[in-house]
Design a protein around this motif. Structure first.
Motif, PDB file in Angstrom:
ATOM      1  N   ALA A   1       0.897  -1.197   0.105  1.00  0.00           N
ATOM      2  CA  ALA A   1      -0.176   0.114  -0.092  1.00  0.00           C
ATOM      3  C   ALA A   1       0.769   1.224  -0.003  1.00  0.00           C
ATOM      4  N   THR A   2       1.331   1.730  -1.179  1.00  0.00           N
ATOM      5  CA  THR A   2       2.187   3.128  -1.288  1.00  0.00           C
ATOM      6  C   THR A   2       1.346   4.252  -1.202  1.00  0.00           C
ATOM      7  N   TYR A   3       2.077   5.406  -0.860  1.00  0.00           N
ATOM      8  CA  TYR A   3       1.377   6.475  -0.592  1.00  0.00           C
ATOM      9  C   TYR A   3       2.353   7.692  -0.741  1.00  0.00           C
ATOM     10  N   TYR A   4       1.551   8.830  -0.782  1.00  0.00           N
ATOM     11  CA  TYR A   4       2.676  10.152  -1.222  1.00  0.00           C
ATOM     12  C   TYR A   4       1.751  11.382  -0.774  1.00  0.00           C
TER      13      TYR A   4
ATOM     14  N   HIS B   1       5.210  10.139  -6.067  1.00  0.00           N
ATOM     15  CA  HIS B   1       5.037   9.488  -7.068  1.00  0.00           C
ATOM     16  C   HIS B   1       3.716   9.208  -7.568  1.00  0.00           C
ATOM     17  N   GLY B   2       2.754   9.400  -6.830  1.00  0.00           N
ATOM     18  CA  GLY B   2       1.327   9.557  -7.236  1.00  0.00           C
ATOM     19  C   GLY B   2       0.616   8.065  -7.206  1.00  0.00           C
ATOM     20  N   VAL B   3       1.287   7.128  -6.634  1.00  0.00           N
ATOM     21  CA  VAL B   3       0.692   5.782  -6.808  1.00  0.00           C
ATOM     22  C   VAL B   3       0.096   5.566  -5.390  1.00  0.00           C
ATOM     23  N   GLY B   4      -1.138   5.206  -5.365  1.00  0.00           N
ATOM     24  CA  GLY B   4      -1.737   4.735  -3.953  1.00  0.00           C
ATOM     25  C   GLY B   4      -2.718   5.920  -3.314  1.00  0.00           C
ATOM     26  N   LEU B   5      -2.253   6.018  -2.042  1.00  0.00           N
ATOM     27  CA  LEU B   5      -2.967   6.989  -1.210  1.00  0.00           C
ATOM     28  C   LEU B   5      -2.421   8.353  -1.256  1.00  0.00           C
ATOM     29  N   SER B   6      -3.167   9.366  -1.724  1.00  0.00           N
ATOM     30  CA  SER B   6      -2.938  10.935  -1.318  1.00  0.00           C
ATOM     31  C   SER B   6      -3.096  11.074   0.014  1.00  0.00           C
ATOM     32  N   GLN B   7      -2.110  11.613   0.566  1.00  0.00           N
ATOM     33  CA  GLN B   7      -2.321  12.258   2.119  1.00  0.00           C
ATOM     34  C   GLN B   7      -3.164  13.338   2.075  1.00  0.00           C
TER      35      GLN B   7
ATOM     36  N   LEU C   1      -9.334   4.317   2.465  1.00  0.00           N
ATOM     37  CA  LEU C   1      -8.699   3.013   2.109  1.00  0.00           C
ATOM     38  C   LEU C   1      -9.160   2.080   0.978  1.00  0.00           C
ATOM     39  N   ALA C   2     -10.407   2.227   0.987  1.00  0.00           N
ATOM     40  CA  ALA C   2     -11.495   1.441   0.139  1.00  0.00           C
ATOM     41  C   ALA C   2     -11.238   2.476  -1.323  1.00  0.00           C
ATOM     42  N   TYR C   3     -11.333   3.519  -1.247  1.00  0.00           N
ATOM     43  CA  TYR C   3     -11.307   4.539  -2.416  1.00  0.00           C
ATOM     44  C   TYR C   3      -9.787   4.255  -2.960  1.00  0.00           C
ATOM     45  N   PHE C   4      -8.806   4.431  -2.317  1.00  0.00           N
ATOM     46  CA  PHE C   4      -7.248   4.271  -3.098  1.00  0.00           C
ATOM     47  C   PHE C   4      -6.866   3.137  -3.235  1.00  0.00           C
TER      48      PHE C   4
END
Length: 348
Positions: A187-190, A313-319, A336-339
């Protein structure tokens, strides 16, 4: 469980390549152990739509509370850190303390899932550069994880209240992780997207079915959404030729970059430069840009201006969007379900 082994192999490939996240809005961390230099091409079918909410389910036996082994990039030391302490120190380095509790809970679950996926990958196919650790962090630089000492130094007089706030959020989701095909999700994020999240294969070449493009228009409301950075021609020359050895930048600086191609999410896929066609993510890394969604211009005095949209990087969850959704009343499960469409939220 039959599908878990190939999924873990995919994790092993990806975690040689994927950073934990992009820099947070406060600059407290750049979030990222380094990902694989290359990965096997994999293109599983992406789900057609996102779930309305993550579904709790039973999970295979995983030791979710086992300590994390972290390589300190600054000292070269491998540190053993209790999972709860790691999560508190990691989410504190990733997100501004002003963010909503539900956003912190979503971040904690994503971090926990990523950590377990990275651990599984290292146990399956160890990266010698990590010296037996599961992740690379830099506590002194507030990257990926901050120790209690760094938290005290950073928060000062607000340490007690800030620690209570973050630890309470972590404790509420301490045993929850995102699962996909019987294994923890990577689960990556940025920090901020350009208005759409990016598919994993656009950045790391390997497609994961829960790291797909989704709209994130709220990111465009961030005060840090668009940033201009100026660099001299010499600075651009030095950075590019250090990264790309065979570039021909003998012509006028204004002619160094050509017209880019873009991904479906609007990030630069490739851009002509110095007689080569470079990947946008590689140019971003070489120049230290905030995002691979950028435009470039060169003035008459050979000063380059790079205008970036988003941060990371834009992959996964936007904080940023996670926090904005939390402000509107969305829960960490909704976020979490959305991202991460197609994942399930499991209690271990």
């Amino acid at each position: 469980m039959k599908k878990s082994f190939p999924v873990l192999i995919m994790f092993a490939l990806l975690t040689l390549l994927i950073p934990l996240a992009a820099s947070a809005l406060t600059g407290l961390g750049t979030k990222t152990p380094t990902p694989p230099a290359s990965t096997a091409q994999s293109t599983p079918q992406a789900p057609a739509s996102s779930q309305a909410g993550s579904t709790a389910s039973s999970a295979p036996a995983l030791d979710a509370e086992a300590p994390m082994l972290l390589l300190d990039a600054a000292t070269g030391e491998v540190k053993t850190v209790a999972m709860r302490d790691f999560l508190i120190g990691s989410v504190s380095s990733e997100m501004p303390i002003s963010y909503q509790k539900e956003a912190f809970k979503a971040q904690a679950v994503a971090t926990h899932s990523y950590a377990l996926a990275s651990k599984a990958a290292q146990l399956l196919s160890p990266d010698a550069a990590l010296k037996g650790a599961y992740l690379r962090v830099n506590p002194a630089a507030h990257e990926g994880y901050m120790s209690d000492a760094e938290l005290r130094a950073t928060w000062g007089d607000n340490y007690e209240s800030n620690y209570a706030y973050v630890s309470a959020a972590v404790d509420e989701v301490l045993n929850e992780v995102l699962m996909y095909d019987g294994a923890p999700a990577l689960a990556t994020y940025y920090a901020i997207s350009n208005g759409k999240t990016e598919a994993s294969e656009a950045v790391w070449t390997t497609a994961l079915p829960y790291l797909v493009r989704v709209d994130a228009p709220l990111d465009k409301t961030s005060p840090d959404y668009e940033v201009s950075t100026e660099m001299t021609a010499q600075q651009v020359y030095d950075a590019l030729t250090l990264k790309f050895k065979a570039l021909n930048l003998s012509g006028k600086p204004a002619a160094w970059f050509g017209e880019p191609t873009r991904t479906e999410s609007g990030y630069i896929a490739t851009i002509p430069c110095g007689g080569q066609v470079l990947r946008g993510v590689d140019v971003r890394a070489a120049l230290g840009l905030r995002s691979a969604d950028f435009t470039v211009t060169c003035s008459a005095d050979n000063t380059f201006t790079f205008v970036t949209r988003g941060y990371g990087h834009g992959v996964g969850l936007s904080q940023f969007t996670a926090n904005t959704l939390a402000v509107t009343g969305k829960t960490y499960r909704d976020i979490l379900a959305y991202f991460y469409p197609g994942t399930t939220l499991a209690t271990l």
